[in-house]
Design an enzyme around this catalytic site. Structure first.
Site, short mmCIF file in Angstrom:
data_model
loop_
_atom_site.label_atom_id
_atom_site.label_comp_id
_atom_site.label_asym_id
_atom_site.label_seq_id
_atom_site.Cartn_x
_atom_site.Cartn_y
_atom_site.Cartn_z
N GLU A 16 -16.28 5.76 4.52
CA GLU A 16 -15.61 5.17 5.69
C GLU A 16 -15.59 6.16 6.83
O GLU A 16 -16.15 7.25 6.71
CB GLU A 16 -14.20 4.71 5.32
CG GLU A 16 -13.27 5.82 4.88
CD GLU A 16 -11.84 5.34 4.65
OE1 GLU A 16 -11.38 4.43 5.35
OE2 GLU A 16 -11.19 5.90 3.76
N ARG A 74 0.84 -1.21 0.00
CA ARG A 74 0.00 0.00 0.00
C ARG A 74 0.87 1.25 0.00
O ARG A 74 0.57 2.23 -0.67
CB ARG A 74 -0.95 -0.04 1.20
CG ARG A 74 -2.08 0.97 1.10
CD ARG A 74 -3.14 0.73 2.14
NE ARG A 74 -2.63 0.84 3.50
CZ ARG A 74 -3.30 0.49 4.58
NH1 ARG A 74 -4.51 -0.02 4.47
NH2 ARG A 74 -2.78 0.64 5.78
N LYS A 120 -2.75 6.28 1.44
CA LYS A 120 -2.54 6.72 2.83
C LYS A 120 -1.65 7.97 2.85
O LYS A 120 -0.50 7.94 3.30
CB LYS A 120 -1.96 5.57 3.66
CG LYS A 120 -2.37 5.67 5.12
CD LYS A 120 -2.29 4.34 5.81
CE LYS A 120 -2.35 4.45 7.31
NZ LYS A 120 -3.60 4.98 7.84
#
Ligand code: PLP
Ligand code: COI
Length: 345
Positions: free
Chosen positions: A221, A82, A185
Site C-alpha cells: 500500500e 478496527r 493502525k
C-alpha cells in the site's frame, strides 16, 4: 448555532483547534464514562509506555454536512472495530464499541461550529486515539489508558484539492512485516514510514509506495492509503496482503465497483513489475486521501505512467470518486446503509 468564520475552501490537512475533545480513562480495569474537555493538552507521566514503547493506536474518519444540514458519518462502526482489533494486538484494553461511538458523536456534536458547511469541499476529520499511560520503565503493557477523540476541519490531504493526480515512489524502505503490525493502525507503523515518505518526496513523488517486505515483489500500500487498480478487461483489483491496513474506503469502493460499475473484482497479491503493463488506472484511497488518482509511479528508479500519460484522471477512478463522495455527503441514495446521521440535539 453559528459556524466559525473560516475560509473552508482553502483548508489543507492541518490541526485546527476545535472547542472540545472527548476523553475517557481506563483505570483499575474499567473505562470511565468519558467527558468533553476544553484543554487540548494531555498531562501524562514521563514513564508512560505510549512515549517509550509506542503503546499507542489511532483511527481516522470524517463527518460531512449534507445539503439539508444534517451531519453524516461514513461506516463509523468499522473504525470502532478496527481500533478494537488494534488495541488487542498492542495489549491495550479495547475501547468498547459503544464508548467509541459515543466519543465520536459527542466530539462532533460539541464542535458543530467547526463542521464545514455543505458545498465547501471540506469536512470534519475525526481522530480517535488510545494511549498507554502511567509510571513504567520495563517493557510491559501500561496499567492505565487514555482514550481521546479530537476533531479538526480539513481540506484535501494532497495539495491541489478535488480529484488530484498524485505520484508514488517505491523506496528502499519496508513498511511492515507479514506477521507484524501492518494491518493494525498503530502509530509506530507511521513513525517508521516518515523517512520513506521523505525519500519518496526527494524522488519527486507525493508519497511512498510499499512492496511486501518478504519478497519486495507484491504491492502492499501507500504510506497513508490503500491501492486501487483498474486493469485490462474491466477488472478492478486491490492488493491482498497480511501487512496492509484494512481500509474502510477500499472495502466500500470494491462494493461500488462491483455493484455500480459492474466490474470484475479481484482481491489478490499483485506482482507489481509483472502486471504493470495491464494496469490502466491506479489510485490511492483512504479517509484522508479519499480517492487520489495516481498519474505515475517510480519503481526501480524508473517512472511508469498510467492513463493519458499520467496527465488525466481515468474514467474508472473518476466514476468511483463521484459515487463515493456523493454517498458520503448524502447527495444520492445509500442502498448499502453506510451513512449514519449524527444526532445534533
Ligand atoms: N492505509 C494506511 C496506512 C492508512 O493510514 C489509511 C488511513 O486511514 C488507509 C490505508 C486507509 O484506511 P481508511 O480508508 O479506513 O481510512
Ligand atoms: C486517514 O486517512 O484517516 C489516516 O489516518 C491517514 C493519516 C496518515 C492522515
Amino acid at each position: 448555532m453559528e459556524k466559525k468564520d473560516l475560509d473552508w475552501g482553502s483548508l489543507g490537512f492541518d490541526y485546527i483547534k476545535a472547542d472540545y475533545r472527548f476523553a475517557a480513562a481506563w483505570t483499575d480495569g474499567k473505562w470511565s464514562d468519558g467527558e468533553l474537555l476544553k484543554d487540548e493538552y494531555i498531562k501524562i507521566h514521563e514513564g508512560s509506555p505510549a512515549l517509550h514503547y509506542a503503546q499507542q493506536c489511532f483511527e481516522g474518519l470524517k463527518a460531512q454536512t449534507a445539503k439539508d444540514g444534517s451531519v453524516l458519518l461514513f461506516r463509523p462502526e468499522l473504525n470502532a472495530e478496527r481500533m478494537y482489533m488494534t488495541a488487542e494486538r498492542l495489549m491495550m484494553p479495547p475501547v468498547p464499541i459503544d464508548l467509541f461511538m459515543k466519543g465520536v458523536e459527542e466530539a462532533v456534536r460539541a464542535n458543530y461550529a467547526w463542521i464545514p458547511p455543505f458545498g465547501s469541499g471540506a469536512s470534519l476529520y475525526i481522530r480517535p486515539l488510545l494511549i498507554g499511560v502511567g509510571e513504567n520503565m520495563g517493557l510491559k503493557p501500561a496499567k492505565q489508558y487514555n482514550f481521546r477523540v479530537i476533531v479538526s476541519p480539513v481540506g484535501p490531504y494532497y495539495k491541489g484539492g478535488g480529484v488530484q493526480l498524485i505520484s508514488l515512489a517505491v523506496t528502499d524502505f519496508d513498511r511492515a512485516a507479514p506477521m507484524g503490525t501492518g494491518k493494525f493502525k498503530a502509530g509506530a507503523n507511521y513513525a517508521g514510514g516518515l523517512l520513506s515518505t521523505q525519500t519518496a518526496k526527494d524522488m519527486g513523488a507525493n508519497e511512498a509506495l510499499y512492496l511486501d517486505s518478504a519478497h519486495r515483489k507484491y504491492l502492499d500500500e501507500a504510506g497513508s492509503a490503500n491501492i486501487l487498480l483498474a486493469m485490462t478487461n474491466n477488472r478492478f483489483v486491490t492488493p491482498k496482503s497480511a501487512a496492509i491496513l484494512p481500509s474502510v474506503t477500499r472495502r466500500s469502493i470494491m462494493t461500488i465497483a462491483k455493484e455500480e460499475l459492474k466490474m470484475t473484482i479481484e482481491e489478490r497479491p499483485v506482482a507489481l513489475r509483472e502486471e504493470l503493463a495491464e494496469i490502466e488506472e491506479m489510485a490511492a484511497c483512504g479517509t484522508a486521501a479519499v480517492i487520489s488518482p495516481v498519474g505515475k509511479i517510480n519503481v526501480d528508479n524508473q517512472w511508469h505512467k498510467f492513463y493519458a500519460d499520467g496527465e488525466q484522471v481515468g474514467p474508472v477512478m473518476q466514476k468511483l470518486y463521484d459515487s463515493l463522495t456523493q454517498l458520503q455527503k448524502g447527495e444520492k441514495a445509500d442502498p448499502y446503509g453506510w451513512v449514519k446521521k449524527v444526532n445534533l440535539d
